[in-house]
Design an enzyme around this catalytic site. Sequence first.
Site, PDB file in Angstrom:
ATOM      1  N   TYR A 168       0.870  -1.185   0.000  1.00  0.00           N
ATOM      2  CA  TYR A 168       0.000   0.000   0.000  1.00  0.00           C
ATOM      3  C   TYR A 168       0.896   1.222   0.000  1.00  0.00           C
ATOM      4  CZ  TYR A 168      -4.217   2.580   1.518  1.00  0.00           C
ATOM      5  OH  TYR A 168      -5.270   3.451   1.621  1.00  0.00           O
ATOM      6  N   ARG A 217      -6.273  10.514 -10.645  1.00  0.00           N
ATOM      7  CA  ARG A 217      -5.663  11.162  -9.458  1.00  0.00           C
ATOM      8  C   ARG A 217      -5.156  10.055  -8.546  1.00  0.00           C
ATOM      9  NH1 ARG A 217      -5.745  10.242  -4.754  1.00  0.00           N
ATOM     10  NH2 ARG A 217      -7.639  10.996  -3.785  1.00  0.00           N
ATOM     11  N   LYS A 264      -5.867  -1.886  -2.655  1.00  0.00           N
ATOM     12  CA  LYS A 264      -7.002  -1.655  -1.750  1.00  0.00           C
ATOM     13  C   LYS A 264      -7.736  -2.970  -1.487  1.00  0.00           C
ATOM     14  CE  LYS A 264      -7.118   3.002  -1.356  1.00  0.00           C
ATOM     15  NZ  LYS A 264      -7.307   3.813  -0.164  1.00  0.00           N
ATOM     16  N   GLU A 324     -12.329   5.020  -6.379  1.00  0.00           N
ATOM     17  CA  GLU A 324     -11.011   5.318  -5.813  1.00  0.00           C
ATOM     18  C   GLU A 324     -10.164   6.132  -6.784  1.00  0.00           C
ATOM     19  OE1 GLU A 324     -10.204   3.833  -2.557  1.00  0.00           O
ATOM     20  OE2 GLU A 324      -8.759   5.463  -2.722  1.00  0.00           O
ATOM     21  N   ASP A 325      -9.628   7.176  -6.298  1.00  0.00           N
ATOM     22  CA  ASP A 325      -8.634   7.970  -7.031  1.00  0.00           C
ATOM     23  C   ASP A 325      -9.106   8.450  -8.407  1.00  0.00           C
ATOM     24  OD1 ASP A 325      -7.273   7.533  -4.731  1.00  0.00           O
ATOM     25  OD2 ASP A 325      -5.463   6.737  -5.651  1.00  0.00           O
ATOM     26  N   ASP A 327     -14.072   6.457  -1.574  1.00  0.00           N
ATOM     27  CA  ASP A 327     -13.141   6.299  -0.460  1.00  0.00           C
ATOM     28  C   ASP A 327     -12.395   7.593  -0.157  1.00  0.00           C
ATOM     29  OD1 ASP A 327     -11.759   4.786   1.444  1.00  0.00           O
ATOM     30  OD2 ASP A 327     -10.108   4.412   0.057  1.00  0.00           O
ATOM     31  N   ASP A 328     -12.043   8.334  -1.185  1.00  0.00           N
ATOM     32  CA  ASP A 328     -11.251   9.543  -0.983  1.00  0.00           C
ATOM     33  C   ASP A 328     -12.076  10.648  -0.330  1.00  0.00           C
ATOM     34  OD1 ASP A 328      -8.813   8.582  -2.313  1.00  0.00           O
ATOM     35  OD2 ASP A 328     -10.175   8.431  -4.020  1.00  0.00           O
ATOM     36  N   ASN A 371      -0.566  11.596   0.203  1.00  0.00           N
ATOM     37  CA  ASN A 371       0.216  10.400  -0.104  1.00  0.00           C
ATOM     38  C   ASN A 371       0.835  10.511  -1.485  1.00  0.00           C
ATOM     39  OD1 ASN A 371      -0.603   8.960   2.270  1.00  0.00           O
ATOM     40  ND2 ASN A 371      -2.607   8.696   1.323  1.00  0.00           N
TER      41      ASN A 371
END
Length: 650
Positions: free
Chosen positions: A198, A251, A269, A341-342, A364-365, A506
């Site tokens: 991760y 992203r 994930k 996600e992202d 999630d973000d 991150n």
Amino acid sequence: MISLNRTSLLSNSGVNGSGINARRQRCRPPAYVKVLASRSNQDQKGIATSERSGSALVESTLKETKDHAPSSCVSVDLDSTVGGGVKDVYGEDSATEDQLVTPWAVSVASGYNLLRYPHHNKGLAFSEKERDAHYLRGLLPPTVVSHDLQVKKMMHNIRQYQVPLQKYMAMMDLQEMNERLFYKLLIDNVEELLPVVYTPTVGEACQKYGSIFRRPQGLFISLKEKGRILEVLKNWPERSIQVIVVTDGERILGLGDLGCQGMGIPVGKLSLYTALGGVRPSACLPVTIDVGTNNENLLNDEFYIGLRQRRATGQEYAELLHEFMTAVKQIYGEKVLIQFEDFANHNAFDLLEKYGTTHLVFNDDIQGTASVVLAGLVAAQKLAGRTLADHRFLFLGAGEAGTGIAGLIALEVSKQTGAPLEETRKNIWLVDSKGLIVSSRKESLQHFKKPWAHEHEPIKELVDAVKSIKPTVLIGTSGVGGTFTKEVVEAMAALNEKPIILSLSNPTSQSECTAEEAYTWSQGRAIFASGSPFAPVEYEGKVYVPGQANNAYIFPGLGLGLIMSGAIRVHDDMLLAASEALAAQVTQENYDKGLIYPPFANIRKISAHIAADVATKAYELGLATRVPRPDDLVKYAESCMYSPAYRNYR
Ligand SMILES: NC(=O)C1=CN([C@@H]2O[C@H](COP(=O)(O)OP(=O)(O)OC[C@H]3O[C@@H](n4cnc5c(N)ncnc54)[C@H](OP(=O)(O)O)[C@@H]3O)[C@@H](O)[C@H]2O)C=CC1
Ligand SMILES: CC(=O)C(=O)O
Ligand SMILES: [Mg+2]
């Protein structure tokens, strides 16, 4: 250890149609399990028939129409108590006489193929008896080792690598070779291996994914597949999917647009869904939607694995996503959980709004991050001595994470105090790349920033915003490393006895400041946590242990709670419940070390509690479909969790 094989046909197997009640699971790409074309072929190498293995063979008939072909190998767990809404996957109950069906048979993977079959492979841990029964004699050296010794050896090997990406690749190879060993390793050594599978290492893996790509770990759905997404989903070897993590790669962490190479994120994930939340691996599906990339470096990189075009936008993008969302529901049912996600924020908020009312989705973000940060802030009350409502918040970064966290804090304070949301928002300020978000900018702001545009003179620099707003909590969600400068941290320390500083971006390179900087510049007074892990810091003879404020604390337990209750929608109250459950797991011992999150070492227990509280909320809100409601939801969550222990083969 039973494999379903599309073209297999064992004429004497008992057809058990709708009455099948056995746990039937397994699958992998056909290469792993050879096919029996007819009875005379039954002794092909690599296949043990019922006579050879003593296994009971079960043959089933699969419903299939010409334009509704099944995947070449599917997995189903008909006994599963963990919801998912997958019933009558094979259409056995509902097939009518005029429908074309494929005759399926079950065969047993053995011998050489068994060693190449990651779901079942145990390597040197195959017992003497299993080696005899499964044609493994001579294929393995004589030593039989325990699962624990395998873990010890793998950890020893992984620790030899100095380069994090090498460790990552060793872990990915293990996942492809021996799934249960991979998960046992990860579960038993979670704090050491989380940074490998991760953040931060997964970031580098995505940047180099084209070069290190070996085998498909998830589904790539590109514009080329437009109009055929249902077909593509059927190519995945598993059918009883309960969780999908999907990205379009625009992203990836704070690394920007990595296009198709963002695949490392859903893969990572989902391995946490299993290791941290106990969702079984075969129920997890990583997906990367490839609509191109605007990353010039990748477009010019000969090793790039995605579509070599600039990103599709507008209607073309929306149509592909809609086809995907529709196909997913069609094939996996109403209760499949889809985690966005992202995605870049110009799509993320719209997708969440669009599908939040028709699918079991969360971002999630936006939401997972909000839940984990709120948990940390609730826990921090003990250290900072203030209630949530007494804090004043300043964010650097007003995108998905920033506005998502801000929104959940405002909601929680509003619930706690009874004050209207508009009021509670007034204590929350955000800075974006153009400076402080203020009402004079309102017209030009993206919709998700507008609620945070308060009356104030414009301010460009963060340090000036700190001095003017006087926050008690500073949260970094900018994706830009080093933005919490010495001046900024010192300004926070001058304003607060115990400044709360969360540097969430991150991977590590993008963190707004390091743990060492936070502690040193605040003379050891900061309550600090970061998105990617930092080692403990010694400052003036005292050791400070930074926490990790990462949504990985939340999404595995949240997902498990949704699945096990058969929830059909995600509700904000579930995120609040998850936050409270996480905060409740912080012990006095953790507080004594200055931590506002419990250690990841206990994450499966933590996830069970989060899952139970999320499920409780799902039942309270009438969004749960699993009835009757289990009495003890924590115990139930634990009982649902995948264990990586080896199974004994007959
Ligand atoms: N720890 C965790 O669990 C999580 C961490 N994250 C991390 O948070 C970061 C941001 O993610 P996300 O919110 O989704 O990204 P977004 O792109 O949605 O938001 C980024 C925000 O940062 C602002 N920004 C960019 N550069 C600067 C700058 N130099 N100064 C001030 N503001 C700046 C942008 O401004 P503008 O709007 O003007 O462009 C935007 O508002 C990423 O690094 C991600 O890895 C995300 C989710 C979870
Ligand atoms: C942790 C996470 O989801 C992110 O950085 O995007
Ligand atoms: Mg993310």
